[in-house]
Scaffold this active site. Structure first.
Site, PDB file in Angstrom:
ATOM      1  N   ASP A  79       0.875  -1.177   0.000  1.00 14.68           N
ATOM      2  CA  ASP A  79       0.000   0.000   0.000  1.00 14.68           C
ATOM      3  C   ASP A  79       0.911   1.225   0.000  1.00 14.68           C
ATOM      4  OD1 ASP A  79      -1.692   2.100   0.601  1.00 14.68           O
ATOM      5  OD2 ASP A  79      -2.855   0.995   2.087  1.00 14.68           O
ATOM      6  N   ASP A 130      -3.043   2.270  -5.756  1.00 13.69           N
ATOM      7  CA  ASP A 130      -1.938   2.296  -4.782  1.00 13.69           C
ATOM      8  C   ASP A 130      -1.844   1.046  -3.907  1.00 13.69           C
ATOM      9  OD1 ASP A 130      -3.655   2.669  -2.485  1.00 13.69           O
ATOM     10  OD2 ASP A 130      -2.137   3.989  -1.614  1.00 13.69           O
ATOM     11  N   GLU A 131      -2.581   0.004  -4.281  1.00 14.48           N
ATOM     12  CA  GLU A 131      -2.663  -1.136  -3.374  1.00 14.48           C
ATOM     13  C   GLU A 131      -2.873  -2.443  -4.132  1.00 14.48           C
ATOM     14  OE1 GLU A 131      -6.119  -0.605  -0.936  1.00 14.48           O
ATOM     15  OE2 GLU A 131      -5.964  -2.620  -0.108  1.00 14.48           O
TER      16      GLU A 131
HETATM   17  P1  TTP Z   1      -5.083   5.101   0.929  1.00 21.31           P
HETATM   18  O1  TTP Z   1      -4.098   4.025   0.624  1.00 21.31           O
HETATM   19  O2  TTP Z   1      -6.250   4.746   1.791  1.00 21.31           O
HETATM   20  O3  TTP Z   1      -4.349   6.310   1.633  1.00 21.31           O
HETATM   21  P2  TTP Z   1      -2.927   6.918   1.361  1.00 21.31           P
HETATM   22  O4  TTP Z   1      -2.146   6.144   0.369  1.00 21.31           O
HETATM   23  O5  TTP Z   1      -3.100   8.372   1.013  1.00 21.31           O
HETATM   24  O6  TTP Z   1      -2.245   6.856   2.787  1.00 21.31           O
HETATM   25  P3  TTP Z   1      -1.708   5.581   3.572  1.00 21.31           P
HETATM   26  O7  TTP Z   1      -1.943   4.384   2.711  1.00 21.31           O
HETATM   27  O8  TTP Z   1      -0.255   5.864   3.801  1.00 21.31           O
HETATM   28  O9  TTP Z   1      -2.471   5.550   4.840  1.00 21.31           O
HETATM   29  O10 TTP Z   1      -5.652   5.693  -0.406  1.00 21.31           O
HETATM   30  C1  TTP Z   1      -4.868   5.846  -1.583  1.00 21.31           C
HETATM   31  C2  TTP Z   1      -5.246   7.120  -2.301  1.00 21.31           C
HETATM   32  O11 TTP Z   1      -6.624   7.094  -2.610  1.00 21.31           O
HETATM   33  C3  TTP Z   1      -5.012   8.363  -1.487  1.00 21.31           C
HETATM   34  O12 TTP Z   1      -3.689   8.873  -1.611  1.00 21.31           O
HETATM   35  C4  TTP Z   1      -6.048   9.289  -2.030  1.00 21.31           C
HETATM   36  C5  TTP Z   1      -7.173   8.407  -2.511  1.00 21.31           C
HETATM   37  N1  TTP Z   1      -8.294   8.462  -1.554  1.00 21.31           N
HETATM   38  C6  TTP Z   1      -9.380   9.296  -1.831  1.00 21.31           C
HETATM   39  O13 TTP Z   1      -9.419   9.947  -2.882  1.00 21.31           O
HETATM   40  N2  TTP Z   1     -10.402   9.361  -0.917  1.00 21.31           N
HETATM   41  C7  TTP Z   1     -10.401   8.652   0.264  1.00 21.31           C
HETATM   42  O14 TTP Z   1     -11.341   8.775   1.067  1.00 21.31           O
HETATM   43  C8  TTP Z   1      -9.286   7.789   0.524  1.00 21.31           C
HETATM   44  C9  TTP Z   1      -9.236   6.999   1.800  1.00 21.31           C
HETATM   45  C10 TTP Z   1      -8.261   7.735  -0.411  1.00 21.31           C
HETATM   46 MG    MG Z   2      -1.967   4.071   0.545  1.00 23.02          MG
END
Ligand code: TTP
Ligand code: MG
Length: 351
Positions: free
Chosen positions: A9, A99-100
């Protein structure tokens, strides 16, 4: 571990990309979004700034917060680059979002220790993107997913057995278990059930009474770290090929063209059924002297358009040194991907 699953992630994905591209933003509290925040840098999270928070609230929490517009297409393109990188390592991957994703790395455990594989994975991703990710390694998808959240950002964690799973989750909030959504959380909390251990102490029948059979059993298994689901990858052995051996040798190029067209129509029909796109076209030819030649071309974009594939096959055919006395002609399509992960050719996009 019988199975070894990796979950990655990216850290503060959108915000990290903005910080990477603009050194002035490095180390600063930033958030991406207009009315609502999509994500915040870890510096901003210290102030309580979170995803899905109205930016007005975020500004109140952190007055020096720098708000940036969302460049979604750009983030998606980078997400695709990350996926291509991972796919070049192994085809056994399932991408959940930009991103995952999950990677089944069971086979790699013959050559690597879990730690050395994770180091290699993280460092090669960083080398190619200058972005960090967090990694979880588990005995199934559930444990891998939980482990990747354990040491964020830029960390990793390994959960190698159900015992380790139990120790890791027992005192944590029920909400930590993926699959127990907000809807289920509320009735549980109302009953004074807050930690995973609280659910662990309920019987299967208790849970069935509360959630019905399917969900009750599912929750019973999840809190015990039971999850047999497979990483949903496309098998490398999945073959998209057609060959025809002629009963007599064929000197007439028009007949070869007809064969190819027929084969490609059949193959593209199968691609549509499987919702698959391809990037590489291979032509195989065998001559009357039994010599066999294959020629491949990798396209710039993924496709399942029969015109594009046919034209490519004809180009490959015209490149062959010998153009007569065919005993066999065949087409193989490879470099396959599912619809969600590919940049399509115009012809496929506007079909
Ligand atoms: P996440 O992987 O949930 O968050 P992140 O990568 O920003 O942070 P981390 O994993 O380190 O906790 O989500 C990936 C991307 O998806 C995030 O950068 C932005 C987008 N996103 C949204 O647009 N809305 C949301 O509510 C969430 C949770 C994420
Ligand atoms: Mg993330």
């Amino acid at each position: 571990m019988k199975r070894c699953i990796l979950h990655y992630d990216m850290d503060a994905f959108y915000a990290s990309i903005e910080q990477r591209d603009n050194p002035k933003l490095k180390g600063k509290a930033i958030a991406v979004g207009r009315g609502v925040i999509t994500t915040a840098s870890y510096e901003a999270r210290k102030y309580g700034v979170r995803s899905a928070m109205p930016s007005v609230t975020a500004k109140k929490l952190c007055p020096e917060l720098i708000l940036l517009p969302v460049r979604i297409d750009y983030y998606k393109k980078l997400g695709k680059k990350i996926q291509d990188l991972i796919q070049s390592l192994t085809y056994k991957c399932e991408f959940i979002s930009s991103d995952e994703g999950y990677v089944d790395i069971t086979e790699y455990m013959k050559k690597y220790t879990p730690e050395s594989f994770i180091e290699k994975f993280k460092s090669s991703l960083y080398k190619h993107t200058r972005l960090t990710c967090s990694v979880g390694l588990g005995y199934n998808k559930l444990s891998a997913k939980l482990a990747s959240d354990a040491n964020k950002p830029n960390g990793y964690f390994i959960i190698s057995s159900r015992e380790e799973f139990h120790n890791y989750v027992k005192d944590k909030s029920v909400g930590i278990i993926p699959g127990i959504g907000r809807k289920s959380l509320e009735p549980l909390n109302n009953m004074g059930i807050n930690t995973v251990n609280d659910i662990f102490n309920l019987t299967k029948n208790n849970l069935i009474d509360m959630f019905g059979t399917n969900k009750g059993v599912r929750i019973f298994e999840l809190v015990r770290g039971i999850d047999d689901s497979e990483v949903d990858y496309i098998s490398e052995r999945q073959s998209y090929g057609q060959e025809e051996t002629y009963s007599r040798t064929v000197d007439d190029i028009e007949t070869v063209h007809d064969t190819l067209l027929h084969q490609i129509n059949k193959l593209t029909e199968k691609l549509r059924l499987d919702n698959i796109y391809i990037k590489t076209v291979t032509l195989k030819a065998r001559y009357s002297d039994f010599s066999t030649i294959t020629r491949s071309k990798t396209l710039n974009e993924y496709t399942r358009n029969s015109d594009i594939i046919y034209t490519t096959a004809l180009t490959l055919l015209s490149d062959l040194a010998k153009k007569d006395s065919f005993r066999l002609i065949g087409v193989h399509l490879s470099h396959i991907a599912k619809r969600n992960y590919v940049q399509l050719s115009f012809k496929d996009l506007f079909k």
